[in-house]
Design an enzyme around this catalytic site. Structure first.
Site: not given
Length: 308
Positions: A148, A172, A240, A243, A266, A275
């Site tokens: 990110r 995150k 992004h 990414r 994730h 994806y």
């Protein structure tokens, strides 16, 4: 802002390691709700499900996007859950509110050829080397590792210490993960570090004064200029998108979905599975474009007679 809201934000920062942008967004959301609750004759901490339902309906009437509405509802649910856990309420009035239906969207990505062209746009002219060194290092790392932009810009300079071919990234929620650093990405990052040695910055991508990292807005301007040099539409470019390109190309070349989940950081594999839908759409488009029956089977009387 109400004391309860300030306590909630402090908890997010201290216990969950929430990003600065997340804290700012939640603070705006809570101030907006606080104003609405005051007009309804109650404080934010005493608002009931009816007040919150009216508030969410007002957001829809005001034309806020479903995604923005969903983020605000998430904020409310977390806030009132915090109040119940702290003994400030006995219920969570936001728990049963329905989230707005989000439109199904697939992530935008570049083709491998477009990524090559974008990296070619970082070729260094003789008059302004550093800007393109930043671009080359950032794009090589973003595409090689799927970071990110928030993770990239705070990478410490010491991340290049030694001969390690992996980067330790804090993502995150403060979760850490290891991501690969390609030979090309490491070489580009080292070239930038040598150029910035006089700044003595703790960051791999320092801002103008070296004391703070390069801002997201600063990088966006660099990416815009690189896109123009590469002959790509800058409106299609964002960190992004790179990414998404990393993830899409990895799956297309046989990467394991679980491994990709770890690389992207994730928490839930369901987030990574989007994806697979991208690949399905690509396969469908290929079949429709190239399969001999994609346009519909010809009627038998239109088929040429090939029998002897």
């Amino acid at each position: 802002m109400a004391v309860q809201a300030e306590s909630f934000l402090e908890m997010l920062a201290a216990e969950r390691g929430a990003a600065v942008n997340t804290l700012r967004a939640y603070a705006r959301d809570l101030r907006d709700l606080e104003s609405f609750a005051a007009q309804a004759g109650c404080g934010i901490a005493r608002a009931d499900a009816g007040v919150l339902r009216d508030y969410m309906a007002g957001l829809a009437r005001a034309g806020l996007s479903p995604r923005t509405q969903a983020r605000r509802l998430s904020c409310l649910k977390q806030f009132y859950l915090f109040l119940t856990r702290e003994g400030m309420r006995t219920d969570n009035p936001a728990a049963l509110l329905d989230a707005p239906r989000l439109p199904a969207t697939l992530p935008r990505f570049l083709t491998e050829e477009e990524v090559d062209a974008l990296l070619g746009g970082c070729d260094i002219p003789p008059d302004d080397g550093r800007r393109w060194l930043v671009a080359r290092a950032a794009l090589e790392i973003l595409y090689a590792s799927g970071l990110r932009i928030s993770e990239l810009l705070v990478l410490p300079r010491r991340a290049l210490a030694g001969d390690a071919r992996m980067l330790l990234v804090r993502g995150k929620g403060g979760r850490e993960r290891l991501v690969p650093l390609s030979v090309q990405a490491r070489a580009a990052a080292e070239a930038l570090a040598v150029r910035d040695q006089a700044l003595r910055s703790p960051y791999l991508f320092p801002g103008r004064d070296g004391l703070r990292p390069l801002t997201r807005q600063g990088f966006d301007r660099i990416l815009h200029d690189v896109g123009l040099r590469a002959g790509l539409d800058p409106t299609r470019l964002s960190p992004h998108v790179l990414r998404h390109s990393f993830a899409t190309h990895m799956l297309a070349r046989g990467a394991d979905l679980r491994a990709l989940q770890m690389l992207l950081g994730h928490a839930d594999i369901a987030t990574t599975q989007i994806y697979t839908h991208v690949l399905a759409e690509r396969l469908r488009a290929v079949v429709e474009a190239h399969h001999p029956l994609a346009g519909g089977r010809k009627d038998a009387d239109e088929q040429p007679d090939t029998q002897p």
